[in-house]
Scaffold this motif. Structure first.
Motif, PDB file in Angstrom:
ATOM      1  N   LYS A 270      54.777  45.668  36.644  1.00  0.00           N
ATOM      2  CA  LYS A 270      55.163  44.819  35.511  1.00  0.00           C
ATOM      3  C   LYS A 270      55.486  43.377  35.924  1.00  0.00           C
ATOM      4  O   LYS A 270      56.224  42.685  35.269  1.00  0.00           O
ATOM      5  N   TYR A 271      54.934  42.978  37.046  1.00  0.00           N
ATOM      6  CA  TYR A 271      55.256  41.654  37.565  1.00  0.00           C
ATOM      7  C   TYR A 271      54.012  40.893  37.992  1.00  0.00           C
ATOM      8  O   TYR A 271      53.841  39.721  37.685  1.00  0.00           O
ATOM      9  N   GLY A 272      53.130  41.592  38.701  1.00  0.00           N
ATOM     10  CA  GLY A 272      51.937  40.943  39.244  1.00  0.00           C
ATOM     11  C   GLY A 272      50.907  40.601  38.178  1.00  0.00           C
ATOM     12  O   GLY A 272      50.909  41.133  37.073  1.00  0.00           O
ATOM     13  N   GLU A 273      50.011  39.697  38.560  1.00  0.00           N
ATOM     14  CA  GLU A 273      48.888  39.341  37.697  1.00  0.00           C
ATOM     15  C   GLU A 273      47.678  40.167  38.136  1.00  0.00           C
ATOM     16  O   GLU A 273      47.472  40.399  39.321  1.00  0.00           O
ATOM     17  N   ILE A 274      46.857  40.559  37.145  1.00  0.00           N
ATOM     18  CA  ILE A 274      45.656  41.325  37.452  1.00  0.00           C
ATOM     19  C   ILE A 274      44.503  40.358  37.676  1.00  0.00           C
ATOM     20  O   ILE A 274      44.203  39.530  36.817  1.00  0.00           O
ATOM     21  N   ILE A 275      43.877  40.466  38.811  1.00  0.00           N
ATOM     22  CA  ILE A 275      42.746  39.593  39.109  1.00  0.00           C
ATOM     23  C   ILE A 275      41.514  40.429  39.454  1.00  0.00           C
ATOM     24  O   ILE A 275      41.629  41.557  39.900  1.00  0.00           O
ATOM     25  N   LYS A 276      40.341  39.838  39.244  1.00  0.00           N
ATOM     26  CA  LYS A 276      39.101  40.548  39.547  1.00  0.00           C
ATOM     27  C   LYS A 276      38.878  40.636  41.044  1.00  0.00           C
ATOM     28  O   LYS A 276      39.122  39.681  41.772  1.00  0.00           O
ATOM     29  N   GLY A 277      38.405  41.779  41.468  1.00  0.00           N
ATOM     30  CA  GLY A 277      38.132  41.944  42.887  1.00  0.00           C
ATOM     31  C   GLY A 277      37.277  43.165  43.133  1.00  0.00           C
ATOM     32  O   GLY A 277      36.597  43.652  42.222  1.00  0.00           O
ATOM     33  N   PHE A 278      37.343  43.647  44.360  1.00  0.00           N
ATOM     34  CA  PHE A 278      36.575  44.823  44.732  1.00  0.00           C
ATOM     35  C   PHE A 278      37.483  45.810  45.451  1.00  0.00           C
ATOM     36  O   PHE A 278      38.365  45.410  46.190  1.00  0.00           O
TER      37      PHE A 278
ATOM     38  N   MET B  99      46.744  39.027  32.107  1.00  0.00           N
ATOM     39  CA  MET B  99      47.166  40.420  31.969  1.00  0.00           C
ATOM     40  C   MET B  99      48.133  40.792  33.102  1.00  0.00           C
ATOM     41  O   MET B  99      47.909  40.474  34.258  1.00  0.00           O
ATOM     42  N   LYS B 100      49.229  41.453  32.744  1.00  0.00           N
ATOM     43  CA  LYS B 100      50.220  41.866  33.745  1.00  0.00           C
ATOM     44  C   LYS B 100      49.940  43.297  34.206  1.00  0.00           C
ATOM     45  O   LYS B 100      49.431  44.114  33.458  1.00  0.00           O
ATOM     46  N   CYS B 101      50.343  43.557  35.421  1.00  0.00           N
ATOM     47  CA  CYS B 101      50.192  44.892  36.001  1.00  0.00           C
ATOM     48  C   CYS B 101      51.116  45.882  35.284  1.00  0.00           C
ATOM     49  O   CYS B 101      52.284  45.595  35.063  1.00  0.00           O
ATOM     50  N   VAL B 102      50.592  47.056  34.949  1.00  0.00           N
ATOM     51  CA  VAL B 102      51.428  48.054  34.260  1.00  0.00           C
ATOM     52  C   VAL B 102      52.276  48.869  35.243  1.00  0.00           C
ATOM     53  O   VAL B 102      53.197  49.565  34.836  1.00  0.00           O
ATOM     54  N   ILE B 103      51.959  48.776  36.518  1.00  0.00           N
ATOM     55  CA  ILE B 103      52.721  49.538  37.526  1.00  0.00           C
ATOM     56  C   ILE B 103      54.004  48.788  37.898  1.00  0.00           C
ATOM     57  O   ILE B 103      55.103  49.321  37.785  1.00  0.00           O
TER      58      ILE B 103
ATOM     59  N   GLU C  94      47.858  47.495  43.246  1.00  0.00           N
ATOM     60  CA  GLU C  94      47.288  48.567  42.428  1.00  0.00           C
ATOM     61  C   GLU C  94      45.917  48.136  41.921  1.00  0.00           C
ATOM     62  O   GLU C  94      45.743  47.002  41.490  1.00  0.00           O
ATOM     63  N   SER C  95      44.934  49.050  42.000  1.00  0.00           N
ATOM     64  CA  SER C  95      43.614  48.678  41.495  1.00  0.00           C
ATOM     65  C   SER C  95      43.275  49.471  40.243  1.00  0.00           C
ATOM     66  O   SER C  95      43.644  50.638  40.114  1.00  0.00           O
ATOM     67  N   TYR C  96      42.623  48.800  39.355  1.00  0.00           N
ATOM     68  CA  TYR C  96      42.208  49.398  38.086  1.00  0.00           C
ATOM     69  C   TYR C  96      40.697  49.406  38.029  1.00  0.00           C
ATOM     70  O   TYR C  96      40.075  48.355  38.131  1.00  0.00           O
TER      71      TYR C  96
END
Ligand SMILES: [Zn+2]
Length: 78
Positions: free
Chosen positions: A7-15, A1-5, A42-44
């Protein structure tokens, strides 16, 4: 999944750390499960978890605490 902010980064699980401020009170939740962009940071936070945090934050603020820092755990969310 790509970051919507960005549009380049990858979304990874974290805290993440979530800060709620209302009526002069500051509530800080640490170690909240979230998805974080490895590029812009950016955090989701899941809608369900966000709702829990708002609910808990309101309860803490009602008790008259000005500053509270707590870890997010499944126990407090139950
Ligand atoms: Zn991003």
């Amino acid at each position: 999944m790509k970051c919507v902010i960005c549009k380049y980064g990858e979304i990874i699980k974290g805290f993440s750390t979530v800060i709620l401020e209302k009526n002069g009170s500051t509530i800080i939740f640490k170690e909240v499960p979230s998805l974080i962009c490895d590029n812009c940071g950016e955090s989701y936070i899941e809608g369900k978890i966000n709702k829990e945090l708002l609910f808990l934050g309101q309860q803490i603020i009602k008790s008259g605490v000005e500053v509270d820092i707590r870890k997010y755990t499944k126990k407090i969310a139950a």
